[in-house]
Design a protein around this motif. Structure first.
Motif, mmCIF file in Angstrom:
data_model
loop_
_atom_site.group_PDB
_atom_site.id
_atom_site.type_symbol
_atom_site.label_atom_id
_atom_site.label_comp_id
_atom_site.label_asym_id
_atom_site.label_seq_id
_atom_site.Cartn_x
_atom_site.Cartn_y
_atom_site.Cartn_z
ATOM 1 N N GLY A 183 -43.561 11.718 -47.140
ATOM 2 C CA GLY A 183 -44.592 11.034 -46.374
ATOM 3 C C GLY A 183 -45.632 12.001 -45.821
ATOM 4 N N LEU A 184 -45.234 13.212 -45.612
ATOM 5 C CA LEU A 184 -46.190 14.209 -45.115
ATOM 6 C C LEU A 184 -47.039 14.777 -46.235
ATOM 7 C CD1 LEU A 184 -44.298 16.324 -42.456
ATOM 8 C CD2 LEU A 184 -46.510 15.242 -42.168
ATOM 9 N N THR A 192 -45.715 12.907 -27.960
ATOM 10 C CA THR A 192 -47.085 13.444 -28.043
ATOM 11 C C THR A 192 -47.624 13.261 -29.457
ATOM 12 O OG1 THR A 192 -46.438 15.099 -26.431
ATOM 13 C CG2 THR A 192 -48.490 15.488 -27.611
ATOM 14 N N SER A 224 -52.812 19.359 -30.832
ATOM 15 C CA SER A 224 -51.674 18.697 -30.202
ATOM 16 C C SER A 224 -50.685 18.259 -31.280
ATOM 17 C CB SER A 224 -52.156 17.485 -29.406
ATOM 18 O OG SER A 224 -52.850 16.596 -30.266
ATOM 19 N N MET A 225 -51.199 18.006 -32.440
ATOM 20 C CA MET A 225 -50.385 17.646 -33.591
ATOM 21 C C MET A 225 -51.218 17.957 -34.835
ATOM 22 S SD MET A 225 -49.977 13.894 -35.035
ATOM 23 C CE MET A 225 -51.712 13.983 -35.235
ATOM 24 N N PHE A 226 -50.523 18.441 -35.849
ATOM 25 C CA PHE A 226 -51.312 18.778 -37.037
ATOM 26 C C PHE A 226 -51.906 17.494 -37.611
ATOM 27 C CE2 PHE A 226 -52.003 19.566 -41.530
ATOM 28 C CZ PHE A 226 -52.761 20.725 -41.447
ATOM 29 N N TYR A 255 -41.734 19.435 -39.844
ATOM 30 C CA TYR A 255 -43.146 19.101 -39.632
ATOM 31 C C TYR A 255 -44.032 20.280 -40.002
ATOM 32 C CZ TYR A 255 -41.121 15.270 -36.959
ATOM 33 O OH TYR A 255 -40.407 14.183 -36.584
ATOM 34 N N ALA A 304 -58.604 6.023 -35.903
ATOM 35 C CA ALA A 304 -59.883 6.558 -36.383
ATOM 36 C C ALA A 304 -60.046 6.309 -37.872
ATOM 37 C CB ALA A 304 -59.945 8.052 -36.076
ATOM 38 N N LEU A 364 -62.832 12.650 -38.694
ATOM 39 C CA LEU A 364 -62.856 11.232 -38.329
ATOM 40 C C LEU A 364 -62.763 10.972 -36.830
ATOM 41 C CD1 LEU A 364 -61.125 9.221 -41.142
ATOM 42 C CD2 LEU A 364 -63.457 9.140 -40.342
ATOM 43 N N PRO A 365 -61.772 11.460 -36.158
ATOM 44 C CA PRO A 365 -61.827 11.184 -34.711
ATOM 45 C C PRO A 365 -62.944 11.966 -34.049
ATOM 46 C CG PRO A 365 -59.628 11.887 -35.409
ATOM 47 C CD PRO A 365 -60.581 12.213 -36.500
ATOM 48 N N ALA A 381 -50.809 11.039 -30.718
ATOM 49 C CA ALA A 381 -51.946 11.642 -31.435
ATOM 50 C C ALA A 381 -52.102 11.015 -32.805
ATOM 51 C CB ALA A 381 -51.710 13.145 -31.562
ATOM 52 N N ARG A 382 -50.995 10.723 -33.433
ATOM 53 C CA ARG A 382 -51.050 10.126 -34.769
ATOM 54 C C ARG A 382 -51.671 8.730 -34.704
ATOM 55 N NH1 ARG A 382 -50.233 13.653 -38.385
ATOM 56 N NH2 ARG A 382 -48.010 14.035 -38.116
ATOM 57 N N LYS A 416 -42.982 6.535 -40.613
ATOM 58 C CA LYS A 416 -41.793 7.392 -40.743
ATOM 59 C C LYS A 416 -41.524 8.147 -39.437
ATOM 60 C CE LYS A 416 -39.930 11.432 -42.915
ATOM 61 N NZ LYS A 416 -39.631 11.978 -41.595
ATOM 62 N N LEU A 438 -46.914 7.691 -42.920
ATOM 63 C CA LEU A 438 -46.411 8.858 -42.174
ATOM 64 C C LEU A 438 -46.101 8.473 -40.736
ATOM 65 C CD1 LEU A 438 -45.875 11.903 -41.861
ATOM 66 C CD2 LEU A 438 -48.311 12.185 -41.374
ATOM 67 N N GLU A 454 -59.181 18.146 -46.970
ATOM 68 C CA GLU A 454 -58.134 17.394 -46.290
ATOM 69 C C GLU A 454 -57.159 18.387 -45.661
ATOM 70 O OE1 GLU A 454 -54.683 14.543 -47.757
ATOM 71 O OE2 GLU A 454 -56.672 13.760 -48.234
ATOM 72 N N GLN A 456 -56.136 7.102 -47.841
ATOM 73 C CA GLN A 456 -55.887 7.956 -46.673
ATOM 74 C C GLN A 456 -55.244 7.140 -45.556
ATOM 75 O OE1 GLN A 456 -59.465 9.350 -44.884
ATOM 76 N NE2 GLN A 456 -58.449 10.930 -43.668
ATOM 77 N N LEU A 514 -51.489 7.697 -44.050
ATOM 78 C CA LEU A 514 -51.303 8.011 -42.636
ATOM 79 C C LEU A 514 -50.435 6.963 -41.946
ATOM 80 C CD1 LEU A 514 -52.131 10.140 -40.606
ATOM 81 C CD2 LEU A 514 -54.115 8.754 -40.013
ATOM 82 N N ASP A 562 -41.085 16.313 -46.023
ATOM 83 C CA ASP A 562 -40.981 14.897 -46.334
ATOM 84 C C ASP A 562 -42.140 14.432 -47.209
ATOM 85 O OD1 ASP A 562 -39.487 12.322 -45.468
ATOM 86 O OD2 ASP A 562 -41.637 11.846 -45.341
ATOM 87 N N SER A 571 -52.477 15.517 -40.072
ATOM 88 C CA SER A 571 -52.213 15.231 -41.490
ATOM 89 C C SER A 571 -53.138 14.140 -42.011
ATOM 90 C CB SER A 571 -50.762 14.802 -41.672
ATOM 91 O OG SER A 571 -49.901 15.864 -41.362
ATOM 92 N N PHE A 572 -53.515 14.266 -43.262
ATOM 93 C CA PHE A 572 -54.370 13.318 -43.980
ATOM 94 C C PHE A 572 -55.765 13.176 -43.366
ATOM 95 C CE2 PHE A 572 -49.970 11.653 -44.547
ATOM 96 C CZ PHE A 572 -49.808 12.098 -45.840
ATOM 97 N N MET A 573 -56.096 14.067 -42.489
ATOM 98 C CA MET A 573 -57.433 14.014 -41.908
ATOM 99 C C MET A 573 -58.271 15.118 -42.542
ATOM 100 S SD MET A 573 -56.712 11.626 -39.878
ATOM 101 C CE MET A 573 -58.091 11.409 -38.799
ATOM 102 N N GLU A 574 -59.559 14.848 -42.569
ATOM 103 C CA GLU A 574 -60.442 15.847 -43.145
ATOM 104 C C GLU A 574 -60.838 16.861 -42.065
ATOM 105 O OE1 GLU A 574 -63.854 15.341 -46.309
ATOM 106 O OE2 GLU A 574 -64.621 15.007 -44.292
#
Lengths: 223, 890
Positions: free
Chosen positions: B257-258, A137, B192-194, B142, A148, B173-174, A141-142, A59, A56, B221, A49, A53, B255, B196-199
């Motif tokens: 990567g996404l 933004t 604020s942003m999707f 995106y 995390a 996680l956060p 956030a990423r 990128k 990503l 996920e 994971q 991330l 992509d 990705s790769f987070m549960e």
């Protein structure tokens, strides 16, 4: 009851105790292996994971630099070649994996105030609908998400080792700048971040072959 | 439960403490205040008396929605408190009042202080939401930062106690938390942003005033909630060297990567709705091209692709791409052409017309450009005159090229003697190559091998099904099922093991098909088993037209009708129903093979309406109505009556004639009595005082008849000229003599009124009473009352001025007849002349000028004025008194 009989009872007791001990030992081994396998899987998933991330984010940082350059007008290539102080080092420090992962985490945390500053500066320079603001933004956030995830990964592989806080205390931000300086600063921050992420991805691939596999023999050899 | 009661009591105590402070305090308090009740439960409320001893709990009663609650539901707590327990069954909001009876005047005056009510809101406990699903759509390159979740709301709710839903989302996680409350069954959460790769942990809580309940958690996920766009730039490539495959290329929509993607591919033949899916195992993750194999050459395929997250099997699939159409390359035909022969009656005797027809091979694999044909005779002779194959090109339109129904081409049309057989071989050719050879033998007539047995046809599921038993021949290779309608022929082949099949052609409903099953013995068709069948039947389009065969009789009529044409029949005619009606309606059902029927027991001289209905199993259609009227009399009855009457009349005439002939003397004696010969009479012996004449009244003693010609203007003239003679004339008119004279015919025998001149005649009669009977006719140019004309005597004539008796006439009746006729004609002509002129003047002139013409023939015979008095006295007395009297009624 003679001594021979007593000796026979003792022998029977010893046999029973040995059998019981053996059974307990086997159960303990099996349980440890199960825990180890579970932890190993957890490590792999978390690392995977984190790796995804980070890729990503890398990128997106590449895309962000393109967007940034496109939105800065003329001399965009030039402004990105100027060096600026007070920007986090893109290199990952430490020797042990725990140290290097902790370094990744602290770096990610260190970049966050810079992103915020760049966003504020670019808010004055760009239209509210500018895609650059959106991408800034998103990258911010990423970065939080990646931090995390790295933190989680660290907790998994080093459950008894607390993650160290940044050594230098609060991140030092640059003093007030003119527009050119702002543009240069923003580009340097983003470029540095991209470079840092590249290092992170490389580091995580390295860790992948070390950390998650290494813990299984450690646990196994314990028994 | 206990704690609730305690709380209720505490609340009561608090309320009562509050209320005791006011001066206009209420003496009743109900607890609990504003409760929300769950449907299907029971509810207990308490009414407490405060600050008064005037009433007790016995004086209290409860009222729910203006209805007093029965005392059975009350529970007395103590002297100052009363409970009531009600069941919560009605969803509507209701008021529950505690009231006091008017036990005293002060209570009646202060009613408002002795009442207290609470509003009961009712609802249902929330039920756990089900089928929670969330989706985040792709937005450009995106993923959208908005995630939309839906769920099924279960259970009921009331408007007073609505259920609300709160969607909770946690990025694990956060540790970010989001929530959104709504009354609907969908909600959106914006990041604020999707992440990705987070549960993500997502769930819904349904809650209202009666409680809350949580749905199952969706813990996945975040990428699994993503629904990407379908793959982009889908291209299908047809390669000539691979006629059975198509290559598909596409671009991933998001992509790598996404999200890693997996794909699904499906394809179908053009215009087909059934899709063939490429097995998932064959499409590895993150591919961007795929080759579909085992396709049919020269066939149009529609291909679609979709994708989803490669990681989880339960993630959202994208929509399918738009279908991309591509035709596979051509290949040489596989299989044989479908060769068949349609045999019909030839032009000459002992000849058959054989049409060699052929369908393309099932897998033509391209555009068939022609057929190569070779027809061999019985002993190897080539019928078409050449040992080489003959190429028969076919020219087809695009529509024929890929028809939904295989059409056939007529390759040859030959006249084949009955005693000859031929072998036909055909090859289908397309632009790539030629097919295998198909062969067929047309055997000699009458030498076909045995047919199939027990052929049965029925309709099921919109298809025509056939079943048969195979012939007892081992050389059987296959069957050909042929169906013909309206000169349209089609066929299909079935393998040798087939016993039951459905016709695969596009059969029309309500059309009669002649279905034949031919067993094929190694290319030799056997004898056909035939049956007629309809795919579906309905009532005929029109009924039969009925008419009468000949004329109807008095009690019967023969009806004939024509069969309905095959096109209009629309089914097998089961029977005909004849409807005929006059006053009552009748029906007669006749078999389907009947086209005429004789109605019997009809009523004579009655109009009948007839019509005929033709029935199929699906209904009846009545044809046009025909009307006819039965005869009053049967044929020949009138003729019989006429002939009979004629014969009867003839018989009577003959009998009369015979009677006359044989009884001539008797008749003569009766009708013409013997009159004494005057020559032999002795007048001296005759006594004038014959008593009979003396006694005869004047009117009846008329021996001679005078006819008075009265014109139309007679009456007028009477009034003007001789009113004095009115009474006399009246008498004369009343007599209305239309004819006079012996023999019944005279010059005055006309419709004109005539009057017997009896008054004048009376005198005459008196004087001639002793004479022998003479007929005396008085013709007057005027009428009786007229002033004597210049020639009064000219108008008077007598039949005979002689005093001679009628002996001659009697003895010579022929002569008398001649005389009568000679008397008759001029009279009539003169009379006609006189009456023919309406104008009175003209007539008068004519009368004046042609007065002699009126009596032209008689004029010469009429006595002169001087002669009249001479013969009048000698007029013999009539011996025919009854005859005179008998003329009067005439």
């Amino acid at each position: 009851m003679n001594g021979h009989v007593k000796s026979m009872y003792f022998q029977q007791f010893m046999q029973l105790a040995t059998t019981l001990l053996t059974v307990l030992l086997l159960m303990a081994v099996n349980s440890t292996r199960t825990v180890a396998a579970s932890r190993n899987q957890q490590c792999g998933n978390s690392l995977q994971q984190t790796l995804k991330l980070s890729r990503l984010t890398q990128k997106e940082s590449v895309d962000l630099i393109k967007t940034y350059k496109a939105s800065q007008g003329e001399m965009s290539e030039l402004i990105c070649k100027v060096s600026v102080n007070n920007v986090p080092d893109p290199n990952i420090s430490g020797l042990e994996p725990s140290e290097r992962i902790a370094s990744i985490y602290t770096h990610l945390q260190a970049f966050l105030p810079h992103f915020k500053r760049v966003y504020e500066q670019q808010t004055d320079l760009q239209l509210p609908t500018s895609p650059l603001l959106t991408e800034l933004t998103r990258i911010s956030a990423r970065s939080r998400s990646l931090a995390a995830v790295v933190n989680s990964f660290y907790q998994i592989i080093f459950p008894n080792l607390p993650l160290p806080e940044p050594a230098g205390g609060a991140t030092t931000l640059p003093p007030p700048q003119n527009i050119f300086q702002q543009k240069v600063y923003g580009c340097v921050v983003l470029k540095t971040y991209k470079e840092f992420l590249s290092n992170v991805s490389r580091e995580l691939r390295t860790i992948k072959s070390k950390v998650c596999r290494r813990r299984i023999p450690i646990n196994t050899s314990f028994f | 439960m206990v704690s609730a009661r305690v709380l209720q009591l505490l609340w009561l105590a608090f309320l009562s403490a509050l209320l005791t402070r006011g001066e206009n305090e209420n003496h009743l308090v109900v607890a609990p205040q504003s409760p929300v009740l769950e449907m299907g439960t029971t509810f207990t409320a308490t009414c407490m008396i405060i600050n008064t001893a005037e009433i007790t709990s016995d004086d209290l009663y409860w009222n729910l929605s203006k209805t007093i609650i029965p005392r059975e539901q009350y529970t007395k707590v103590n002297r100052s408190a009363l409970n009531v327990t009600i069941s919560v069954s009605n969803e509507n909001c209701e008021w529950l009042f505690c009231l006091c009876k008017e036990v005293s005047a002060s209570i009646a005056l202060n009613k408002g202080r002795f009442i207290h009510g609470i509003l009961l809101k009712k609802g249902y406990r929330p039920v756990k939401p089900e089928n929670l699903t969330c989706v985040a759509l792709q937005e450009k390159i995106y993923i959208s930062s908005i995630i939309t979740c839906r769920w099924d709301s279960v259970g009921r709710q009331t408007k007073d106690v609505p259920t609300k839903y709160t969607l909770y989302l946690t990025v694990t996680l956060p540790g970010e938390h989001f929530n959104k409350t709504t009354t609907e069954n969908r909600a959106q959460i914006t990041f604020s942003m999707f992440p990705s790769f987070m549960e993500l942990d997502i769930w819904v809580v349904a809650h209202n005033q009666l409680g809350a309940v949580e749905s199952e958690h969706l813990k996945k996920e975040s990428d699994c909630f993503v629904k990407t766009n379908p793959p982009a730039d889908v291209r299908v490539i047809s390669e000539r060297s691979f006629p059975t495959s198509l290559l598909i290329n596409w671009t991933r929509p998001i992509d790598k990567g996404l999200m890693g993607l997996t794909y699904q591919i499906r394809f179908s033949k053009n215009a087909s709705q059934s899709w063939t899916y490429v097995p998932r195992g064959e499409t590895s993750n993150d591919i961007q091209s795929f080759r579909i194999q085992n396709l049919q050459p020269d066939t149009v395929y529609v291909t679609q692709v979709r994708c989803k997250n490669a990681k989880e099997s339960y993630c959202h699939w994208s929509d399918w791409t738009h279908g991309v159409t591509k035709r596979t390359p051509e290949d040489r035909p596989t299989g044989k052409p479908d060769l068949w022969a349609i045999i019909s009656q030839g032009d000459a005797m002992n000849e058959r017309r054989v049409q060699i027809v052929c369908k393309d091979p099932v897998f033509a694999n391209g555009w068939i450009i022609g057929f190569d044909i070779k027809i061999q005779g019985q002993k190897g002779k080539v019928m078409n005159g050449s040992l080489k194959w003959e190429r028969i090109p076919v020219n087809r339109s695009e529509e024929d090229y890929h028809p939904t129904q295989r059409k056939f081409d007529v390759l040859k049309d030959i006249q084949l003697p009955d005693r000859k057989s031929v072998k036909v071989e055909v090859i289908a050719v397309n632009s790539v190559g030629a097919s295998a050879t198909a062969s067929l033998v047309v055997p000699e007539k009458g030498h076909e091998r045995s047919p199939v047995e027990a052929l049965r046809i029925w309709t099921q599921g919109g298809q025509l099904w056939l079943e048969w038993k195979p012939p007892n021949k081992s050389a059987l290779s296959e069957y050909v099922v042929e169906w013909v309608s309206d000169n349209q022929v089609d066929w299909q082949r079935e393998n040798r093991s087939t016993r039951l099949t459905a016709i695969k052609g596009n059969l029309k409903r309500f059309v009669c098909y002649s279905v034949s099953v031919y067993p094929i013995y190694s290319g030799w068709p056997g004898k056909a088993a035939k049956m007629e069948a309809y795919l579906e039947q309905e009532a005929p389009l029109k009924g039969p037209d009925v008419r009468l065969n000949g004329k109807p009789g008095r009690t019967h009529a023969e009806l004939v009708w024509t069969e309905i044409s095959a096109r209009e029949r629309r089914g097998f005619i089961t029977n005909y129903t004849i409807f005929y009606s006059s006053d009552t309606k009748h029906t007669v059902v006749v078999p389907a093979n009947t086209t005429s029927y004789t109605l019997t027991s009809l009523s004579g001289n009655t109009k009948y309406d007839i019509c005929i209905g033709a029935s199929t199993i699906a209904g009846l259609t009545i044809g046009s109505t025909h009307s006819f009227t039965t005869l009053k009399y049967e044929d020949g009855v009138i003729e019989f009556i006429v002939v009979g009457a004629s014969l009867g009349f003839l018989f009577v005439v003959i009998m009369t004639l015979l009677l006359c002939v044989y009884k001539k003397d008797v008749i003569k004696r009766n009708f013409w009595p013997q009159i004494p010969n005057p020559g032999e009479s002795t007048i001296g012996n005759w006594s004038p005082d014959y008593p009979l004449k003396a006694e005869t009244p004047k009117e009846n003693s008329l021996s001679g008849i005078s006819v008075l010609n009265v014109d139309v203007c007679d009456a007028k003239c009477v009034f003007e000229e001789d009113k004095t003679s009115l009474s006399l004339k009246k008498d004369k008119y009343l007599s209305e003599e239309h004819s006079s004279g012996i023999g019944g015919s005279s010059c005055m025998s006309s419709p004109r009124q005539s009057v017997s001149d009896s008054d004048e005649g009376g005198d005459i009669a008196d004087t001639t009473a002793s004479t022998i009977q003479y007929s005396s006719v008085v013709a007057s140019s005027g009428y009786k009352g007229q002033t004597p004309s210049t020639q009064p005597q000219q108008a008077v004539f007598s039949r005979s001025e002689s005093t001679q008796p009628l002996l001659d006439c009697e003895e010579n009746p022929d002569m008398q007849e001649v005389s009568r006729q000679s008397q008759h004609f001029p009279t009539q002509s003169c009379f006609t002349h006189a009456t023919g002129n309406k104008d009175g003047n003209i007539r008068l002139e004519a009368e004046q000028q042609n007065e002699p013409l009126n009596f032209c023939l008689l004029d010469k015979r009429l006595p002169t004025e001087e002669q009249s008095p001479d013969w009048l006295p000698v007029t013999p007395a009539s011996s025919y008194m009854p005859q005179l009297g008998g003329y009067r009624p005439q």
